[in-house]
Design a protein around this motif. Structure first.
Motif, PDB file in Angstrom:
ATOM      1  N   VAL A  22      30.343  44.850  37.453  1.00  0.00           N
ATOM      2  CA  VAL A  22      30.142  45.920  36.460  1.00  0.00           C
ATOM      3  C   VAL A  22      30.236  45.383  35.043  1.00  0.00           C
ATOM      4  O   VAL A  22      29.447  45.766  34.159  1.00  0.00           O
ATOM      5  CB  VAL A  22      31.178  47.044  36.689  1.00  0.00           C
ATOM      6  N   ASN A  23      31.175  44.482  34.777  1.00  0.00           N
ATOM      7  CA  ASN A  23      31.473  44.080  33.402  1.00  0.00           C
ATOM      8  C   ASN A  23      30.841  42.762  32.985  1.00  0.00           C
ATOM      9  O   ASN A  23      30.483  42.592  31.824  1.00  0.00           O
ATOM     10  CB  ASN A  23      32.996  43.990  33.210  1.00  0.00           C
ATOM     11  N   ASP A  24      30.740  41.817  33.901  1.00  0.00           N
ATOM     12  CA  ASP A  24      30.357  40.455  33.512  1.00  0.00           C
ATOM     13  C   ASP A  24      29.029  39.999  34.100  1.00  0.00           C
ATOM     14  O   ASP A  24      28.703  38.810  34.035  1.00  0.00           O
ATOM     15  CB  ASP A  24      31.454  39.462  33.945  1.00  0.00           C
ATOM     16  N   TYR A  69      27.155  40.216  43.216  1.00  0.00           N
ATOM     17  CA  TYR A  69      27.992  40.929  44.196  1.00  0.00           C
ATOM     18  C   TYR A  69      27.668  40.350  45.563  1.00  0.00           C
ATOM     19  O   TYR A  69      26.690  40.727  46.195  1.00  0.00           O
ATOM     20  CB  TYR A  69      27.678  42.425  44.151  1.00  0.00           C
ATOM     21  N   ILE A  83      27.408  54.581  39.401  1.00  0.00           N
ATOM     22  CA  ILE A  83      28.516  54.248  38.501  1.00  0.00           C
ATOM     23  C   ILE A  83      28.735  55.363  37.474  1.00  0.00           C
ATOM     24  O   ILE A  83      29.869  55.633  37.060  1.00  0.00           O
ATOM     25  CB  ILE A  83      28.246  52.903  37.799  1.00  0.00           C
ATOM     26  N   GLU A 123      42.764  42.375  46.014  1.00  0.00           N
ATOM     27  CA  GLU A 123      42.707  41.866  44.643  1.00  0.00           C
ATOM     28  C   GLU A 123      41.403  41.094  44.410  1.00  0.00           C
ATOM     29  O   GLU A 123      40.733  41.273  43.399  1.00  0.00           O
ATOM     30  CB  GLU A 123      43.922  40.982  44.369  1.00  0.00           C
ATOM     31  N   LYS A 180      38.439  43.584  44.403  1.00  0.00           N
ATOM     32  CA  LYS A 180      38.368  44.362  43.161  1.00  0.00           C
ATOM     33  C   LYS A 180      37.861  43.492  42.019  1.00  0.00           C
ATOM     34  O   LYS A 180      37.105  43.947  41.146  1.00  0.00           O
ATOM     35  CB  LYS A 180      39.745  44.923  42.830  1.00  0.00           C
ATOM     36  N   ALA A 181      38.252  42.223  42.021  1.00  0.00           N
ATOM     37  CA  ALA A 181      37.802  41.316  40.963  1.00  0.00           C
ATOM     38  C   ALA A 181      36.285  41.152  41.004  1.00  0.00           C
ATOM     39  O   ALA A 181      35.620  41.094  39.971  1.00  0.00           O
ATOM     40  CB  ALA A 181      38.500  39.961  41.101  1.00  0.00           C
ATOM     41  N   ILE A 237      34.135  43.377  42.219  1.00  0.00           N
ATOM     42  CA  ILE A 237      33.543  44.643  41.777  1.00  0.00           C
ATOM     43  C   ILE A 237      33.601  44.744  40.255  1.00  0.00           C
ATOM     44  O   ILE A 237      32.617  45.096  39.598  1.00  0.00           O
ATOM     45  CB  ILE A 237      34.263  45.829  42.433  1.00  0.00           C
ATOM     46  N   ASP A 238      34.745  44.427  39.673  1.00  0.00           N
ATOM     47  CA  ASP A 238      34.875  44.474  38.215  1.00  0.00           C
ATOM     48  C   ASP A 238      33.932  43.481  37.545  1.00  0.00           C
ATOM     49  O   ASP A 238      33.335  43.768  36.504  1.00  0.00           O
ATOM     50  CB  ASP A 238      36.325  44.175  37.802  1.00  0.00           C
ATOM     51  N   GLY A 239      33.798  42.317  38.172  1.00  0.00           N
ATOM     52  CA  GLY A 239      32.920  41.306  37.601  1.00  0.00           C
ATOM     53  C   GLY A 239      31.458  41.734  37.612  1.00  0.00           C
ATOM     54  O   GLY A 239      30.704  41.453  36.681  1.00  0.00           O
TER      55      GLY A 239
END
Length: 803
Positions: free
Chosen positions: A205-207, A211, A156, A195, A198-199, A201-203
């Motif tokens: 990394v951020n939340d 995975y 990352i 969509e 990507k959600a 993947i974002d989750g």
């Protein structure tokens, strides 16, 4: 009119009682209001383990494994809709065991009360068989899926992404053909799934969300596949994500299989739920006098069409004699018989029916009519045949397996005792080098190669011959009515010729070769196991002789027994201290010859056979894995002896000790431990130990060898490549491997000085080694002329019988 009505009522009652008594299904009647059993037939009592007196008056809640409300709901529905309801129930028998039954219930009038007639069939075994089949299919599907698992990693911080070769293949790309990026990955994801992907993947990394997702991908050729992605996120102490490591699994086939399984299960349940008993009556000449609605539906008839038809017309021609013979067994003492036979449906399909036939007699004891109750058991038959096929056939090639082969071989040998002069032949075939295909191209390619091999073998045989997959890459051919070895050898040669051509898999040509052992026998001289053993022995002789095939002779068996005996004796030789080590000196070639080292050579002092050289027992040790303990002992003994000599002659330069390592030792995970242990126990300086590895060992897996060499060098020992020049190889490994010296193979010294080419090769090897900073030893020096030539060329060391 009253008498006729009474007679008709009596006949109706007798028919009802006959149906109840002879039905293969379990039947009971219960009161719709009180839910208590009113009546049951013998089949139901046998099924539940109760006596007739125990069941009458019993509440059905006492043996149906459902709650009261569930039963009441089904009863209310049956009463409201006035029709039969079919479903599965769990019944608890008198002994406490639970069974699964397929039950249909119909509303009837019983003595002025409303009752329900329940017909139950025990399907426990069928359900267990289906479950076993599903588990087997699931295990097979799981094994197949393991071949489609790839790994990936995403840094990352730097944004770098790496894919394994299998990930590229899953995405339909050539390995390493593109640089993996997040944008490249999202291009592969199906547009409708991007969509959501990507959600996730974002989750991650951020939340801190997990995975784990399934989504579709679109390959470059447009093919849509389904993948399952899982990953773990590694974070720093502050919880910031650093990298993601995960797997991608192609589950397309599993998804398709699940869908097919669901469709199959739905169809199967529909068929099962629509099954009902068929009831008919017919005269001794088999003319039908009565057929119920289920019978008419089954055969596509109207009731008036069934009456007057011959029942035998529904039985295939080849089964009619059998059916009539079974009817002939019925008499007063044995009025009922249950049999299974095929029937022909209106569409011309053969199906299996289980019929319970009961003879009806007049007052004189003559049979005046038959009553038959039947049910369709086709699904059970198909399932039995499928399970039986699986039990006796290889799942990959669909060839007979070991068990079926042994059975056919036993029957073939038994037939030879009735047919004088003919015998059977067994061809035991093993694919040479198949492990290399698995290791280099993967097990999926190896499996496909085995399937192709099986198909090609079929084309070499007659329809009456048996081809079986015995185990792994071993195939067996059974030939019957063989007059002599010539006929078997013709088949062997035909197979050999057919396999000279390559197989094309994934655009790659693969040439495979069989080692074939041939054995002949008859029932009065050989058992199946003995004949297979003979063919196996002959196959190993063919492999050892590097020839296509060998025909078994008794001498081979004696040699095989001798080898087995040698193996058993070899296992106890270490414990009995029967090994010893001899040392051949290594002379430095200068103005004077000086001994700077020795090579450890193991010998076996066999109690009966006397002094045995390595060539007589080392090959057996390598094949059986005994080379690991034997080689470990030689290493320790050689280090101990070297240290003892160094202490005995302290004023001399420390003597070097050379020890040979076999290929099995080099790849053994305990090699580093064995070397450390030998050096530690003997207190020998690591620089005094020289480990020799043959050039052939290097060629099998250079990357693995490179790692092992670096680890050995880290210990401080020196490394020598033995038998240099013997193998056809690239010299690039000399730059990569941290070796200290080369040993010229003794074959080049046999005609050294006489054969110009050998002399040129030796001189070139010495020059090459020196240019790389390596020392050179000439092995097998047996004359003064050879010694002088080596010294004149600048060879550093020499050893051999002359010295």
């Amino acid at each position: 009119e009253r008498k006729k009505a009474e007679e008709a009522l009596k006949e109706s009652e007798e028919r009802y009682r006959a149906v109840m008594a002879q039905s293969v299904e379990a039947i009971y009647l219960y009161d719709a209001e009180t839910k208590r059993v009113l009546e049951s037939n013998a089949a139901f009592r046998r099924l539940m383990g109760y006596g007739e007196e125990e069941l009458v008056g019993m509440r059905i809640y006492d043996f149906i494994d459902h709650d009261d409300e569930d039963i009441a709901r089904h009863v209310r529905r049956s009463l409201k809709e006035k029709r039969r309801h079919i479903g599965e129930r769990r019944y608890r028998r008198k002994d406490g065991s639970v069974i699964i039954v397929d039950t249909s219930a119909s509303v009837i009038s019983y003595g002025g009360r409303t009752a329900l007639c329940a017909v139950s069939r025990d399907v426990t075994e069928r359900r267990e068989a289906e479950e076993a089949l599903r588990r087997s299919e699931a295990r097979l599907a799981e094994a197949q899926q393991l071949a489609h698992l790839g790994g990936w990693e995403w840094d990352i911080v730097t944004g770098e992404i790496s894919w394994s070769d299998e990930v590229y293949r899953i995405y339909g790309l050539a390995p390493q053909s593109v640089v993996p990026t997040l944008e490249r990955f999202m291009e592969v994801v199906h547009p409708d799934d991007r969509e959501r992907t990507k959600a996730v993947i974002d989750g991650v990394v951020n939340d801190h969300r997990p995975y784990d997702l399934e989504h579709r991908i679109v390959r470059p050729d447009g093919e849509v596949r389904v993948v399952h992605r899982r990953a773990e996120v590694f974070r720093d102490e502050a919880g910031r994500p650093l990298r993601v490591v995960g797997t991608v699994h192609d589950i397309t086939e599993r998804k398709e299989a699940e869908e097919r399984l669901r469709e199959t299960e739905e169809r199967y349940r529909t068929v099962v739920e629509e099954q009902t008993e068929l009831v008919c009556r017919f005269l001794p000449d088999l003319t039908i006098t009565f057929a119920n609605a289920a019978y008419c539906r089954y055969f596509g008839l109207q009731p008036e069409e069934a009456i007057g038809e011959s029942f035998i017309e529904r039985v295939p021609v080849e089964d009619r004699v059998y059916y009539e013979e079974q009817l002939a067994w019925l008499n007063k003492e044995n009025p009922t018989r249950t049999i299974e036979h095929r029937v022909v449906t209106p569409e011309g399909e053969d199906r299996w029916q289980q019929w319970t036939d009961t003879a009806i007699f007049d007052r004189e004891g003559r049979i005046v009519e038959y009553q038959s109750v039947g049910r369709d058991v086709t699904e059970r038959k198909v399932l039995e045949e499928r399970l039986e096929h699986r039990a006796f056939h290889d799942p990959l090639t669909d060839l007979p397996n070991r068990q079926l082969l042994l059975d056919r071989l036993a029957h073939a040998l038994a037939r030879t005792q009735r047919r004088k002069g003919s015998g059977v032949a067994v061809l035991f075939m093993d694919l040479d080098g198949f492990k290399v295909v698995n290791d280099s191209l993967g097990h999926d390619t190896g499996d496909r190669l085995l399937v192709e091999v099986a198909e090609r073998l079929k084309g070499c045989l007659r329809p009456e011959d048996t081809l079986a997959r015995f185990a792994g890459d071993e195939f067996i051919v059974l030939l019957e009515e063989v007059e002599g070895a010539d006929e078997a050898l013709r088949v062997t040669q035909r197979i050999t010729e057919r396999f000279r051509g390559p197989f094309i898999l994934d655009g790659r040509e693969l040439v495979v070769r069989f080692s074939i052992g041939v054995a002949l026998g008859q029932g009065h001289t050989k058992s199946p196991e003995e004949l297979l053993r003979d063919a196996d022995v002959a196959m190993y002789r063919a492999k050892a002789d590097a020839t296509d095939y060998r025909v078994f002779d008794p001498e081979m068996h004696e040699q095989a027994l001798s080898r087995l005996e040698l193996e058993n004796e070899l296992r106890g030789a270490l414990q009995k201290d029967e090994f010893t080590v001899h040392y051949q000196p290594m002379f430095r070639l200068g103005q004077q010859y000086t001994i700077e080292g020795v090579e450890a050579l193991v010998r076996w002092e066999h109690p009966q056979k006397g002094f045995m050289l390595p060539g007589e027992f080392i090959p057996v040790a390598e094949e059986t894995g005994l080379i690991i303990p034997v080689g470990g002992w030689v290493l320790k003994e050689a280090c101990r002896q070297a240290k003892q000599w160094q202490e005995r002659f302290p004023n001399e330069a420390p003597l070097d000790m050379c020890v040979n390592l076999s290929a099995a030792q080099v790849r053994h995970p305990g090699l580093l431990h064995d070397v450390r242990s030998a050096l530690g126990e003997s207190a020998l300086a690591p620089g005094s130990l020289i480990l020799e590895i043959t050039e052939g060992t290097l060629l099998k897996d250079t990357q693995v060898i490179e790692t092992i060499f670096k680890e050995l060098k880290a210990l401080g020992v020196r490394l020598t490549i033995d038998d240099f020049g013997k193998e056809y190889s690239s010299l690039s490994y000399l730059n990569r491997l941290p070796v200290d010296a080369l040993k010229i193979d003794r074959l080049f010294l046999e005609s050294f000085g006489e054969k110009p080419s050998n002399t040129i090769i030796v001189e070139a090897v010495i020059s090459l080694a020196h240019s790389l900073g390596l020392e050179v030893t000439g092995e097998g020096v047996e004359s003064a002329e050879q010694l002088e030539l080596l010294r004149g060329m600048g060879c550093d060391f020499a050893q051999g019988y002359h010295l």
